[in-house]
Design a protein around this motif. Structure first.
Motif, PDB file in Angstrom:
ATOM      1  N   PHE A   6       0.864  -1.188   0.000  1.00 33.81           N
ATOM      2  CA  PHE A   6       0.000   0.000   0.000  1.00 33.81           C
ATOM      3  C   PHE A   6       0.898   1.234   0.000  1.00 33.81           C
ATOM      4  CE2 PHE A   6      -3.593   2.339   2.484  1.00 33.81           C
ATOM      5  CZ  PHE A   6      -4.088   2.860   1.298  1.00 33.81           C
ATOM      6  N   GLY A   8       1.761   5.366  -0.770  1.00 36.25           N
ATOM      7  CA  GLY A   8       1.089   6.660  -0.678  1.00 36.25           C
ATOM      8  C   GLY A   8       2.055   7.693  -0.158  1.00 36.25           C
ATOM      9  N   HIS A  14      -3.775   8.553   7.765  1.00 35.96           N
ATOM     10  CA  HIS A  14      -5.030   8.820   8.490  1.00 35.96           C
ATOM     11  C   HIS A  14      -5.886   7.543   8.561  1.00 35.96           C
ATOM     12  CE1 HIS A  14      -6.953   9.091   4.545  1.00 35.96           C
ATOM     13  NE2 HIS A  14      -6.135  10.082   4.186  1.00 35.96           N
ATOM     14  N   GLY A  16      -8.624   6.756   7.173  1.00 35.29           N
ATOM     15  CA  GLY A  16      -9.111   6.255   5.877  1.00 35.29           C
ATOM     16  C   GLY A  16      -8.128   5.252   5.297  1.00 35.29           C
ATOM     17  N   SER A  20      -9.122   1.106   5.295  1.00 38.21           N
ATOM     18  CA  SER A  20      -9.223   0.428   3.991  1.00 38.21           C
ATOM     19  C   SER A  20      -8.172  -0.671   3.886  1.00 38.21           C
ATOM     20  CB  SER A  20      -9.125   1.423   2.826  1.00 38.21           C
ATOM     21  OG  SER A  20      -7.978   2.199   2.946  1.00 38.21           O
ATOM     22  N   LYS A  44       2.147  14.131  -7.462  1.00 35.31           N
ATOM     23  CA  LYS A  44       1.738  15.199  -6.542  1.00 35.31           C
ATOM     24  C   LYS A  44       2.722  16.356  -6.567  1.00 35.31           C
ATOM     25  CE  LYS A  44      -1.261  12.633  -3.736  1.00 35.31           C
ATOM     26  NZ  LYS A  44      -1.814  12.306  -2.474  1.00 35.31           N
ATOM     27  N   GLY A 106      -6.591   3.205  -3.726  1.00 32.01           N
ATOM     28  CA  GLY A 106      -7.923   3.788  -3.797  1.00 32.01           C
ATOM     29  C   GLY A 106      -8.331   4.010  -5.248  1.00 32.01           C
ATOM     30  N   ALA A 107      -9.625   4.255  -5.433  1.00 37.39           N
ATOM     31  CA  ALA A 107     -10.147   4.403  -6.787  1.00 37.39           C
ATOM     32  C   ALA A 107      -9.525   5.598  -7.509  1.00 37.39           C
ATOM     33  CB  ALA A 107     -11.665   4.564  -6.725  1.00 37.39           C
ATOM     34  N   HIS A 131      -9.773  -0.377  -3.619  1.00 35.94           N
ATOM     35  CA  HIS A 131     -10.888  -0.261  -2.680  1.00 35.94           C
ATOM     36  C   HIS A 131     -11.782   0.875  -3.139  1.00 35.94           C
ATOM     37  CE1 HIS A 131      -7.342   1.415  -0.423  1.00 35.94           C
ATOM     38  NE2 HIS A 131      -8.086   2.499  -0.506  1.00 35.94           N
ATOM     39  N   ARG A 133     -14.706   2.162  -1.719  1.00 41.15           N
ATOM     40  CA  ARG A 133     -15.447   3.033  -0.813  1.00 41.15           C
ATOM     41  C   ARG A 133     -16.955   3.015  -1.136  1.00 41.15           C
ATOM     42  NH1 ARG A 133     -11.660   8.455  -0.788  1.00 41.15           N
ATOM     43  NH2 ARG A 133      -9.792   7.504  -1.557  1.00 41.15           N
ATOM     44  N   ALA A 181      -5.713  13.554   3.494  1.00 38.60           N
ATOM     45  CA  ALA A 181      -4.572  14.228   4.128  1.00 38.60           C
ATOM     46  C   ALA A 181      -4.644  15.730   3.852  1.00 38.60           C
ATOM     47  CB  ALA A 181      -3.274  13.628   3.605  1.00 38.60           C
TER      48      ALA A 181
HETATM   49  P1  ATP Z   1      -3.754  13.989  -0.206  1.00 36.15           P
HETATM   50  O1  ATP Z   1      -5.044  14.536   0.345  1.00 36.15           O
HETATM   51  O2  ATP Z   1      -2.519  14.671   0.296  1.00 36.15           O
HETATM   52  O3  ATP Z   1      -3.790  13.916  -1.726  1.00 36.15           O
HETATM   53  P2  ATP Z   1      -4.587  11.270   0.490  1.00 36.15           P
HETATM   54  O4  ATP Z   1      -5.393  11.422   1.731  1.00 36.15           O
HETATM   55  O5  ATP Z   1      -5.356  11.052  -0.796  1.00 36.15           O
HETATM   56  O6  ATP Z   1      -3.570  12.498   0.326  1.00 36.15           O
HETATM   57  P3  ATP Z   1      -2.412   9.444  -0.200  1.00 36.15           P
HETATM   58  O7  ATP Z   1      -1.246   9.215   0.681  1.00 36.15           O
HETATM   59  O8  ATP Z   1      -2.231  10.243  -1.420  1.00 36.15           O
HETATM   60  O9  ATP Z   1      -3.583  10.086   0.734  1.00 36.15           O
HETATM   61  O10 ATP Z   1      -3.119   8.078  -0.580  1.00 36.15           O
HETATM   62  C1  ATP Z   1      -2.491   6.855  -0.572  1.00 36.15           C
HETATM   63  C2  ATP Z   1      -3.508   5.803  -1.013  1.00 36.15           C
HETATM   64  O11 ATP Z   1      -4.613   5.808  -0.103  1.00 36.15           O
HETATM   65  C3  ATP Z   1      -4.120   6.055  -2.399  1.00 36.15           C
HETATM   66  O12 ATP Z   1      -4.254   4.793  -3.040  1.00 36.15           O
HETATM   67  C4  ATP Z   1      -5.480   6.648  -2.091  1.00 36.15           C
HETATM   68  O13 ATP Z   1      -6.409   6.331  -3.098  1.00 36.15           O
HETATM   69  C5  ATP Z   1      -5.839   5.956  -0.788  1.00 36.15           C
HETATM   70  N1  ATP Z   1      -6.717   6.755   0.064  1.00 36.15           N
HETATM   71  C6  ATP Z   1      -6.576   8.049   0.393  1.00 36.15           C
HETATM   72  N2  ATP Z   1      -7.561   8.446   1.226  1.00 36.15           N
HETATM   73  C7  ATP Z   1      -8.346   7.373   1.434  1.00 36.15           C
HETATM   74  C8  ATP Z   1      -9.548   7.134   2.221  1.00 36.15           C
HETATM   75  N3  ATP Z   1     -10.111   8.096   2.926  1.00 36.15           N
HETATM   76  N4  ATP Z   1     -10.076   5.893   2.191  1.00 36.15           N
HETATM   77  C9  ATP Z   1      -9.500   4.919   1.464  1.00 36.15           C
HETATM   78  N5  ATP Z   1      -8.382   5.067   0.710  1.00 36.15           N
HETATM   79  C10 ATP Z   1      -7.805   6.275   0.693  1.00 36.15           C
END
Ligand code: ATP
Length: 212
Positions: A6, A8, A14, A16, A20, A44, A106-107, A131, A133, A181
């Motif tokens: 996983f 990211g 967080h 989320g 997941s 990013k 994530g999607a 995943h 959601r 985030a």
């Molecule tokens: P940012 O808001 O800074 O763009 P983010 O919250 O989307 O960050 P990332 O670290 O970019 O978090 O995401 C890492 C992975 O987690 C990605 O595959 C993303 O789709 C997934 N993801 C992010 N937020 C969630 C969530 N709330 N629930 C499930 N999967 C998530």
């Protein structure tokens, strides 16, 4: 052994992400899930990205109570842009036991699959699990761009997609936790609480190191 990766920016990690990953782990019967914080996420903008060491440390704190959750610093050690293809190859080469790998995402990330480095090679090396959601009681199939799906054929009996290489693409319906985030960083800028959006240890860490 069945292993999830996983990736990211985890800026910061967080609930989320954590929930997941936990639901992916159960649905796919994974033995381990490796959280892999990116050194420099290629999709990013750099602004607002906390230093790698802090994001790694927060990811360690957030996952430490779960024996199935591991943290890999491979992308940080490699430095530069973090490409999933390099990480997948690293895990295939270094895991001690033969492993079936699942790249968890994530999607929103899946929707950008076409833009990933060596996308075709990656989907032939590693299974993908997205995943979605999905809301409670909503059985609608996820709608994804045909561009992303066109590499796979749908196997109705197994309800998943298969690449000509034999690797699979599955959609895992997980609990919706609409946390990002970005929103957490915004709250911190506004001096608002982030309690219950991230684990308590991570809240403390962010304040102690005055991140964001
Ligand atoms: P940012 O808001 O800074 O763009 P983010 O919250 O989307 O960050 P990332 O670290 O970019 O978090 O995401 C890492 C992975 O987690 C990605 O595959 C993303 O789709 C997934 N993801 C992010 N937020 C969630 C969530 N709330 N629930 C499930 N999967 C998530």
């Amino acid at each position: 052994m069945r292993v999830g990766l996983f990736g990211g920016s985890f800026n910061p990690i967080h609930l989320g992400h954590l929930r997941s990953a936990e639901e992916d782990r159960e649905a796919l019967e994974l033995d381990l899930v490796y959280f892999v914080p990116a050194a420099s996420p290629p999709h990013k903008a750099e602004g607002e990205l906390a230093p790698a060491e802090h994001r790694l440390q927060m990811t360690r704190l957030a996952t430490k109570g779960n024996r199935h959750f591991m943290v890999s610093d491979i992308e940080m050690r490699r430095g530069g842009s973090s490409y999933s293809i390099d990480t997948v190859k690293y895990f295939l080469a270094t895991l001690r036991q033969p492993a079936t790998l699942y790249l968890l995402m994530g999607a929103d990330q899946f929707a950008e699959l076409e833009t990933w480095k060596s996308c075709d090679e990656m989907v032939s090396l590693c299974n993908l699990a997205v995943h979605t959601r999905v809301a409670e009681g909503n059985n609608e199939p996820p709608r994804f761009s045909l561009a992303a799906l066109k590499r796979f054929g749908y196997i109705k009996a197994d309800d998943h997609y298969v690449h000509p290489s034999g690797k699979t693409l599955s959609f895992v319906a997980t609990t919706i936790l609409p946390i990002s985030a970005t929103a957490i960083r915004r709250k911190l800028h506004q001096h608002l609480s982030i309690n219950y959006l991230v684990p308590g240890d991570v809240v403390d860490y962010i304040h102690r190191h005055q991140l964001y």
